[in-house]
Design a protein around this motif. Structure first.
Motif, mmCIF file in Angstrom:
data_model
loop_
_atom_site.group_PDB
_atom_site.id
_atom_site.type_symbol
_atom_site.label_atom_id
_atom_site.label_comp_id
_atom_site.label_asym_id
_atom_site.label_seq_id
_atom_site.Cartn_x
_atom_site.Cartn_y
_atom_site.Cartn_z
ATOM 1 N N GLY A 166 0.808 -1.203 0.000
ATOM 2 C CA GLY A 166 0.000 0.000 0.000
ATOM 3 C C GLY A 166 0.845 1.258 0.000
ATOM 4 O O GLY A 166 2.034 1.232 0.341
ATOM 5 N N ARG A 167 0.217 2.379 -0.386
ATOM 6 C CA ARG A 167 0.933 3.657 -0.453
ATOM 7 C C ARG A 167 1.139 4.248 0.947
ATOM 8 O O ARG A 167 2.213 4.745 1.281
ATOM 9 N N LYS A 168 0.098 4.196 1.777
ATOM 10 C CA LYS A 168 0.148 4.817 3.095
ATOM 11 C C LYS A 168 1.282 4.266 3.978
ATOM 12 O O LYS A 168 2.031 5.056 4.570
ATOM 13 N N PRO A 169 1.444 2.941 4.113
ATOM 14 C CA PRO A 169 2.519 2.446 4.974
ATOM 15 C C PRO A 169 3.902 2.906 4.520
ATOM 16 O O PRO A 169 4.778 3.162 5.361
ATOM 17 N N LEU A 170 4.103 3.005 3.214
ATOM 18 C CA LEU A 170 5.411 3.433 2.717
ATOM 19 C C LEU A 170 5.667 4.909 3.005
ATOM 20 O O LEU A 170 6.808 5.308 3.253
ATOM 21 N N LEU A 171 4.602 5.739 2.987
ATOM 22 C CA LEU A 171 4.776 7.141 3.376
ATOM 23 C C LEU A 171 5.162 7.246 4.851
ATOM 24 O O LEU A 171 5.989 8.074 5.234
ATOM 25 N N THR A 172 4.583 6.391 5.681
ATOM 26 C CA THR A 172 4.962 6.366 7.100
ATOM 27 C C THR A 172 6.409 5.933 7.262
ATOM 28 O O THR A 172 7.151 6.508 8.075
ATOM 29 N N VAL A 173 6.830 4.937 6.492
ATOM 30 C CA VAL A 173 8.229 4.487 6.534
ATOM 31 C C VAL A 173 9.160 5.636 6.149
ATOM 32 O O VAL A 173 10.194 5.858 6.794
ATOM 33 N N ALA A 174 8.797 6.378 5.095
ATOM 34 C CA ALA A 174 9.624 7.524 4.689
ATOM 35 C C ALA A 174 9.726 8.547 5.817
ATOM 36 O O ALA A 174 10.805 9.099 6.068
ATOM 37 N N ALA A 175 8.612 8.801 6.524
ATOM 38 C CA ALA A 175 8.629 9.761 7.631
ATOM 39 C C ALA A 175 9.560 9.295 8.747
ATOM 40 O O ALA A 175 10.296 10.101 9.340
ATOM 41 N N VAL A 176 9.537 8.001 9.042
ATOM 42 C CA VAL A 176 10.442 7.450 10.056
ATOM 43 C C VAL A 176 11.897 7.644 9.630
ATOM 44 O O VAL A 176 12.748 8.065 10.432
ATOM 45 N N LEU A 177 12.197 7.359 8.377
ATOM 46 C CA LEU A 177 13.565 7.487 7.886
ATOM 47 C C LEU A 177 14.047 8.930 7.949
ATOM 48 O O LEU A 177 15.199 9.191 8.341
ATOM 49 N N GLY A 206 18.614 8.867 5.286
ATOM 50 C CA GLY A 206 17.805 9.980 4.801
ATOM 51 C C GLY A 206 17.582 9.908 3.301
ATOM 52 O O GLY A 206 16.495 10.241 2.809
ATOM 53 N N GLY A 207 18.607 9.470 2.562
ATOM 54 C CA GLY A 207 18.466 9.322 1.118
ATOM 55 C C GLY A 207 17.412 8.299 0.744
ATOM 56 O O GLY A 207 16.655 8.489 -0.218
ATOM 57 N N ILE A 208 17.344 7.196 1.495
ATOM 58 C CA ILE A 208 16.294 6.209 1.247
ATOM 59 C C ILE A 208 14.923 6.856 1.421
ATOM 60 O O ILE A 208 14.002 6.630 0.630
ATOM 61 N N GLY A 209 14.796 7.684 2.473
ATOM 62 C CA GLY A 209 13.539 8.398 2.683
ATOM 63 C C GLY A 209 13.190 9.292 1.513
ATOM 64 O O GLY A 209 12.028 9.352 1.082
ATOM 65 N N ILE A 210 14.192 9.996 0.969
ATOM 66 C CA ILE A 210 13.955 10.846 -0.207
ATOM 67 C C ILE A 210 13.473 10.004 -1.386
ATOM 68 O O ILE A 210 12.523 10.365 -2.085
ATOM 69 N N GLY A 211 14.152 8.871 -1.617
ATOM 70 C CA GLY A 211 13.780 8.015 -2.739
ATOM 71 C C GLY A 211 12.361 7.498 -2.629
ATOM 72 O O GLY A 211 11.605 7.484 -3.606
ATOM 73 N N VAL A 212 11.969 7.064 -1.431
ATOM 74 C CA VAL A 212 10.613 6.556 -1.214
ATOM 75 C C VAL A 212 9.588 7.675 -1.374
ATOM 76 O O VAL A 212 8.581 7.526 -2.079
ATOM 77 N N ALA A 213 9.833 8.820 -0.727
ATOM 78 C CA ALA A 213 8.877 9.930 -0.792
ATOM 79 C C ALA A 213 8.735 10.475 -2.204
ATOM 80 O O ALA A 213 7.623 10.786 -2.655
ATOM 81 N N SER A 214 9.852 10.600 -2.920
ATOM 82 C CA SER A 214 9.788 11.155 -4.275
ATOM 83 C C SER A 214 9.027 10.237 -5.217
ATOM 84 O O SER A 214 8.424 10.709 -6.192
#
Length: 446
Positions: free
Chosen positions: A76-87, A111-119
């Motif tokens: 799902g999209r929502k859990p991955l956005l939460t993961v990005a926020a944690v990162l 932090g870069g992983i978070g950018i990649g997921v969020a983008s």
């Protein structure tokens, strides 16, 4: 649409766009911290270690984008956005906390992983929850958030960097200044984390999950990977998505943010003038992204992306000529601001909007992941190549090269980029996907 529904859509889109804000801040903040953490870690005389520190987050972006699409299609999209926020939150705290250079880079990688997921996922989520008549404006909110994050990082860096001509302030910058530049990201990152629990799952993902069943959904998401994406019926849209993604980077505008010192000192400005001009470009970036929010549903995606490619080609031709003629001062600032403004109104937001629109629901997550991965490859190669190009071709030759790239992209996009405004995602799927037994069909350019 009822006002209550519209307000709720705006709310959940703003929450998702916070991933873009953190993306912009995290991407740019290291530029202001660079002079100070290099002194702290003792890497001022090591170009190799300097390069490692500047690119670790970009490598994380590639990793995040690589896994985001398939994971979003499965979980799902929502859990991955939460993961990005944690990162983002962990990286912001850890980067400023660590005293070891290796751990510093580990934190930047996170932090870069978070950018990649969020983008990869913020534009997809926004596109899937937005009505077709405002979808372009809503997805462009993600780009608006990115440029606000960029400007916020530029302002925070400027305010935290004390006068380096005084011994006491030099010591503070070296010990604490760079840390607070990273720690300043903690507040919006934590807010994004809390608010990510308040938004619903994407309706497109829920429909697919309901249609296939929970167990079948996992099987489908595995099958709807690269193998399916590479089927002939998706080839034209995949090629368009990859070219648009890479071109957003290789149009050359982002070197202004990454190498502002070289660009503005080459135009005759001292360090103080450089910092002022950086903030000016950031303000222009925000203003013309606001313009994009107004015109993207009126002028359309195709018109704006062609204006961007053609306009930047002309500006870079002029900028390269001015460098060749050794023009300095306000004229050079005006050309740089013009380039940023054209980019902010066109290629910046339109790229994310198109990528979120042109792929079918079934493969949108993995396709967006692949295109975002390509975008970050473009970013890495652009970042690495600029110093070499600048050294071998000079500033004039470098911007002439970017002009040629923009003109070439204009020709391709004129022939291949469809108009997507005002159409539902389902309508676009019917128009843009070529059945494998009808390879001769082509999308309309109107």
């Amino acid at each position: 649409m009822q006002d209550s529904n519209r307000r709720f859509i705006y709310f959940i889109c703003l929450v998702s766009a916070m991933g873009g804000l953190l993306f912009g801040y995290d991407w740019v903040v290291i530029g202001g911290a660079k002079p100070f953490y290099e002194l702290y870690f003792g890497i001022g005389d090591s170009p190799l270690m300097q390069g490692v520190a500047m690119t670790t987050a970009l490598v994380g972006c590639l990793a995040g984008a690589m896994v985001a699409g398939a994971a979003a299609d499965r979980y799902g999209r929502k859990p991955l956005l939460t993961v990005a926020a944690v990162l983002f939150t962990v990286s912001a705290i850890a980067t400023g906390m660590f005293n070891d250079f290796t751990l510093f880079n580990v934190a930047r990688f996170v932090g870069g992983i978070g950018i990649g997921v969020a983008s990869a996922l913020s534009p997809v989520y926004i596109a899937e929850v937005s009505p077709k008549e405002i979808r372009g404006r809503m997805v462009s909110m993600n780009q608006m958030a990115i440029v606000i994050g960029i400007l916020a990082a530029q302002i925070v860096n400027m305010l935290l960097a004390k006068d380096t001509g005084v011994a006491e302030s030099q010591a503070w910058n070296r010990e604490w200044g760079w840390r607070w530049m990273f720690w300043a990201e903690t507040l919006p990152a934590a807010l994004f984390l809390v608010m990510s629990f308040m938004i619903p799952e994407s309706p497109v993902f829920l429909q697919l999950k309901k249609a296939k069943g929970s167990d079948r959904m996992k099987e489908r998401s595995e099958q709807a990977g690269l193998k399916e994406l590479l089927q002939p019926k998706y080839s034209r849209m995949l090629l368009l998505g990859l070219i648009v993604a890479v071109f957003q980077q290789w149009c050359g505008t982002n070197v202004i943010f990454n190498y502002a010192q070289e660009i503005f000192t080459g135009a005759g400005f001292d360090v103080d003038g450089m910092f002022i001009n950086i903030v000016i470009t950031g303000i222009a970036n925000v203003i013309f992204t606001l313009v994009a929010l107004y015109v993207i549903e009126r002028w359309g995606r195709r018109t704006l992306i062609l204006i961007g490619a053609g306009g930047l080609g002309l500006i870079y031709l002029t900028l390269g000529t001015c460098y060749y003629m050794q023009v300095t001062g306000v004229m050079m600032v005006a050309l740089v601001v013009a380039a940023i403004s054209v980019y902010a109104m066109t290629l910046g937001p339109v790229t994310w909007t198109l990528l979120a629109e042109i792929f079918p629901n079934r493969i949108r997550g993995v396709a967006m992941g692949v295109c975002t991965f390509a975008l970050w490859v473009g970013c890495c190669t652009l970042t690495f190549s600029f110093p070499s190009m600048n050294a071998s071709l000079g500033s004039s030759g470098t911007f002439w090269a970017y002009s040629l790239i923009c003109v070439s992209a204009f020709v391709y996009l004129w022939r291949n980029c469809p108009e997507t405004k005002g159409k539902s995602l389902e309508e676009l799927e019917k128009e843009l996907v070529t059945p494998s037994d009808l390879p001769e069909e082509r999308p309309q350019n109107s």
